[in-house]
Design an enzyme around this catalytic site. Structure first.
Site, short mmCIF file in Angstrom:
data_model
loop_
_atom_site.label_atom_id
_atom_site.label_comp_id
_atom_site.label_asym_id
_atom_site.label_seq_id
_atom_site.Cartn_x
_atom_site.Cartn_y
_atom_site.Cartn_z
N ASN A 107 0.82 -1.22 0.00
CA ASN A 107 0.00 0.00 0.00
C ASN A 107 0.85 1.26 0.00
O ASN A 107 1.91 1.31 0.60
CB ASN A 107 -0.94 0.00 1.21
CG ASN A 107 -1.89 -1.18 1.18
OD1 ASN A 107 -2.01 -1.84 0.15
ND2 ASN A 107 -2.55 -1.46 2.28
N HIS A 124 5.70 -0.57 -2.88
CA HIS A 124 5.25 0.21 -4.04
C HIS A 124 5.29 1.72 -3.83
O HIS A 124 4.65 2.45 -4.56
CB HIS A 124 3.83 -0.24 -4.44
CG HIS A 124 3.77 -1.66 -4.93
ND1 HIS A 124 2.62 -2.41 -4.96
CD2 HIS A 124 4.75 -2.47 -5.42
CE1 HIS A 124 2.88 -3.62 -5.45
NE2 HIS A 124 4.17 -3.69 -5.72
N CYS A 132 11.69 13.71 -8.31
CA CYS A 132 12.05 14.51 -9.49
C CYS A 132 12.34 13.54 -10.64
O CYS A 132 13.15 12.62 -10.50
CB CYS A 132 13.26 15.38 -9.19
SG CYS A 132 13.82 16.26 -10.66
N CYS A 156 15.19 22.00 -10.02
CA CYS A 156 15.64 21.99 -11.42
C CYS A 156 14.54 22.29 -12.42
O CYS A 156 14.80 22.44 -13.61
CB CYS A 156 16.31 20.66 -11.75
SG CYS A 156 15.16 19.31 -11.94
N GLY A 193 -5.38 -9.05 2.96
CA GLY A 193 -6.02 -8.09 2.06
C GLY A 193 -5.31 -7.87 0.75
O GLY A 193 -5.28 -6.74 0.26
N THR A 194 -4.77 -8.93 0.19
CA THR A 194 -4.17 -8.79 -1.15
C THR A 194 -4.72 -9.88 -2.07
O THR A 194 -4.89 -11.02 -1.63
CB THR A 194 -2.63 -8.81 -1.13
OG1 THR A 194 -2.15 -8.77 -2.48
CG2 THR A 194 -2.05 -10.02 -0.43
N ASN A 219 -8.64 -12.77 4.27
CA ASN A 219 -9.24 -12.18 3.08
C ASN A 219 -10.68 -12.69 2.97
O ASN A 219 -10.91 -13.88 3.18
CB ASN A 219 -8.43 -12.62 1.83
CG ASN A 219 -8.70 -11.76 0.62
OD1 ASN A 219 -9.84 -11.47 0.29
ND2 ASN A 219 -7.64 -11.34 -0.03
C1 BJW Z 1 -10.03 -7.49 1.98
C2 BJW Z 1 -10.97 -6.63 2.54
C3 BJW Z 1 -10.97 -6.52 3.96
C4 BJW Z 1 -11.21 -6.54 0.41
N1 BJW Z 1 -10.10 -7.24 4.69
N2 BJW Z 1 -9.21 -8.19 2.71
C5 BJW Z 1 5.52 -12.19 -13.61
C6 BJW Z 1 4.44 -12.72 -14.27
C7 BJW Z 1 3.48 -11.91 -14.88
C8 BJW Z 1 3.59 -10.52 -14.84
C9 BJW Z 1 4.66 -9.99 -14.17
C10 BJW Z 1 5.61 -10.80 -13.57
N3 BJW Z 1 6.53 -10.01 -12.99
C11 BJW Z 1 6.18 -8.71 -13.19
C12 BJW Z 1 5.05 -8.69 -13.92
C13 BJW Z 1 4.31 -7.47 -14.36
C14 BJW Z 1 3.52 -6.81 -13.28
C15 BJW Z 1 2.47 -7.77 -12.71
O1 BJW Z 1 2.61 -8.35 -11.66
N4 BJW Z 1 1.39 -7.92 -13.44
C16 BJW Z 1 0.31 -8.82 -13.00
C17 BJW Z 1 -0.93 -7.98 -12.66
C18 BJW Z 1 0.07 -9.82 -14.07
N5 BJW Z 1 4.41 -6.35 -12.20
C19 BJW Z 1 5.11 -5.24 -12.32
O2 BJW Z 1 5.08 -4.57 -13.35
C20 BJW Z 1 5.97 -4.84 -11.15
N6 BJW Z 1 7.29 -4.57 -11.61
C21 BJW Z 1 8.22 -5.53 -11.85
O3 BJW Z 1 8.05 -6.67 -11.52
O4 BJW Z 1 9.34 -5.06 -12.49
C22 BJW Z 1 10.15 -5.99 -13.19
C23 BJW Z 1 9.38 -6.53 -14.40
C24 BJW Z 1 8.60 -5.69 -15.15
C25 BJW Z 1 7.88 -6.18 -16.26
C26 BJW Z 1 7.92 -7.54 -16.56
C27 BJW Z 1 8.70 -8.39 -15.76
C28 BJW Z 1 9.44 -7.88 -14.67
C29 BJW Z 1 5.46 -3.55 -10.54
C30 BJW Z 1 4.12 -3.71 -9.93
C31 BJW Z 1 3.62 -2.35 -9.45
C32 BJW Z 1 2.19 -2.40 -8.96
N7 BJW Z 1 1.71 -1.08 -8.83
C33 BJW Z 1 0.38 -0.85 -8.26
C34 BJW Z 1 0.09 0.65 -8.28
C35 BJW Z 1 0.91 1.36 -7.19
C36 BJW Z 1 0.73 2.83 -7.21
C37 BJW Z 1 -0.70 3.25 -6.98
O5 BJW Z 1 -1.39 2.83 -6.05
O6 BJW Z 1 -1.14 4.08 -7.75
O7 BJW Z 1 0.33 -1.36 -6.93
S1 BJW Z 1 -0.91 -1.77 -9.10
C38 BJW Z 1 -1.82 -2.16 -7.65
O8 BJW Z 1 -1.80 -3.60 -7.43
C39 BJW Z 1 -1.03 -1.52 -6.48
C40 BJW Z 1 -1.14 -2.59 -5.44
O9 BJW Z 1 -0.13 -2.43 -4.46
C41 BJW Z 1 -1.03 -3.86 -6.24
C42 BJW Z 1 -1.57 -5.08 -5.54
O10 BJW Z 1 -2.94 -4.97 -5.31
P1 BJW Z 1 -3.56 -5.52 -3.94
O11 BJW Z 1 -3.00 -4.76 -2.81
O12 BJW Z 1 -3.44 -6.98 -3.92
O13 BJW Z 1 -5.08 -5.05 -4.09
P2 BJW Z 1 -6.29 -5.77 -4.87
O14 BJW Z 1 -7.31 -4.74 -5.11
O15 BJW Z 1 -5.81 -6.54 -6.02
O16 BJW Z 1 -6.82 -6.84 -3.81
C43 BJW Z 1 -7.47 -6.46 -2.63
C44 BJW Z 1 -7.80 -7.72 -1.84
O17 BJW Z 1 -8.34 -7.33 -0.59
C45 BJW Z 1 -8.85 -8.61 -2.51
O18 BJW Z 1 -8.36 -9.95 -2.53
C46 BJW Z 1 -10.07 -8.49 -1.60
O19 BJW Z 1 -10.81 -9.70 -1.51
C47 BJW Z 1 -9.42 -8.17 -0.27
N8 BJW Z 1 -10.25 -7.40 0.69
N9 BJW Z 1 -11.73 -6.02 1.63
C48 BJW Z 1 -9.27 -8.05 4.10
N10 BJW Z 1 -11.88 -5.68 4.67
#
Ligand code: BJW
Length: 253
Positions: A107, A124, A132, A156, A193-194, A219
């Site tokens: 988060n 993240h 910058c 800058c 919560g992920t 979750n």
């Molecule tokens: C509850 C609840 C309650 C509800 N109690 N629970 C390997 C394979 C395939 C793809 C890739 C790979 N390696 C890298 C990639 C590409 C990509 C990726 O993973 N894509 C997949 C989606 C397929 N990853 C990247 O690009 C990462 N970079 C990287 O690996 O660099 C090297 C590389 C690049 C390219 C290719 C290969 C290597 C960077 C990832 C950056 C993610 N950024 C974001 C935005 C951040 C900024 C912003 O907020 O604006 O991060 S995207 C968004 O998703 C955010 C989150 O941190 C992240 C995860 O989401 P999260 O936290 O899991 O939220 P939700 O909404 O998905 O889930 C919520 C959960 O809560 C649900 O399950 C609900 O049920 C639950 N819930 N209420 C408890 N009360």
């Protein structure tokens, strides 16, 4: 408690926790949902209304920095007034009572910090920091609304960007190495919560499981991690964590 875990299993987990284990926690957007911050995926998730490609990639930012900043400015407006919920508060308390406790979060909302957690690994980035785009300097910025859209570096003049990790960008090397180390050496990992689909964060619990740690998922919905979890709590973090904490409190005193 919940329907997927028996009273006996719950006690087993609490015993493990009270044995001064090395505990790691990985949180995602779901832990902040009860504070009123939208998650990304699922029914009311941000990605239902907005396209990640338009707003959360480096190419979107170079195409239209104003649009991207307007979105982050809007999200700052949602996050600024909200408070940590009981789930965040329990984790802040656990940092104080367990000698070997680490918190890794995906988060960017800063709510763990607001709840009192002090050692937080932010995979993240943080919405309250700007970077910058030319010099890479990172500074705190708590403005809402932002004074200039898009904002510029006072030193800058180049564009500032949110200090967050977008799709296709690498995570900070040092932060990621720390997260890998904690995951591969912990004895219990809570995954809270992920949706466990975004890499490399989603691989941390698998790394922990492979090294022999017990995995505890909290979750309301199952995730790709569920089959690898030793304990699955189906419910809200803001309800399950306080009920666990009550048991811990009784057992530690
Ligand atoms: C509850 C609840 C309650 C509800 N109690 N629970 C390997 C394979 C395939 C793809 C890739 C790979 N390696 C890298 C990639 C590409 C990509 C990726 O993973 N894509 C997949 C989606 C397929 N990853 C990247 O690009 C990462 N970079 C990287 O690996 O660099 C090297 C590389 C690049 C390219 C290719 C290969 C290597 C960077 C990832 C950056 C993610 N950024 C974001 C935005 C951040 C900024 C912003 O907020 O604006 O991060 S995207 C968004 O998703 C955010 C989150 O941190 C992240 C995860 O989401 P999260 O936290 O899991 O939220 P939700 O909404 O998905 O889930 C919520 C959960 O809560 C649900 O399950 C609900 O049920 C639950 N819930 N209420 C408890 N009360």
């Amino acid at each position: 408690m919940n329907e997927t875990i028996s009273e006996e299993e719950f006690k087993k987990l609490i015993e493990l926790l009270c044995q001064k284990s090395r505990i790691a926690v990985l949180t995602g957007a779901g832990i902040s949902a009860e504070s009123g911050i939208p998650t990304f995926r699922g029914e009311d998730g941000l990605w239902k209304t907005y396209r990640a490609e338009d707003l959360a990639t480096a190419s979107a930012f170079s195409r239209d920095p104003k649009l991207v900043w307007e979105w982050y400015n809007w999200r700052r407006g949602i996050i600024a007034p909200v408070n940590p919920n009981p789930g965040h508060k329990v984790l802040a308390r656990w940092e104080k009572i367990f000698p070997d406790f680490s918190l890794i979060t995906q988060n960017i909302d800063g709510l763990h910090h607001k709840a009192g957690s002090e050692k937080i690994i932010e995979l993240h980035g943080n919405i309250w920091k700007v970077r910058c785009s030319k010099e890479g300097t990172i500074t705190d910025n708590h403005d809402f609304p932002l004074k200039e859209l898009p904002p510029h570096c006072p030193s800058c003049g180049a564009l500032l960007r949110p200090h967050v990790v977008w799709f296709g960008e690498s995570l900070d090397h040092e932060i990621l190495q720390k997260a890998y180390l904690l995951s591969s050496t912990c004895q219990i990992m809570f995954v809270i919560g992920t949706s466990a689909v975004v890499q490399p964060a989603a691989s941390l619990p698998l790394m922990a499981a492979e090294a022999g740690a017990k995995i505890v998922e909290i979750n309301p919905d199952p995730t790709p991690l569920t089959p690898y979890s030793d304990f699955s709590f189906r419910g809200k973090a803001g309800e399950i964590l306080p009920s666990m904490d009550k048991f811990i409190d009784r057992n530690l005193s």
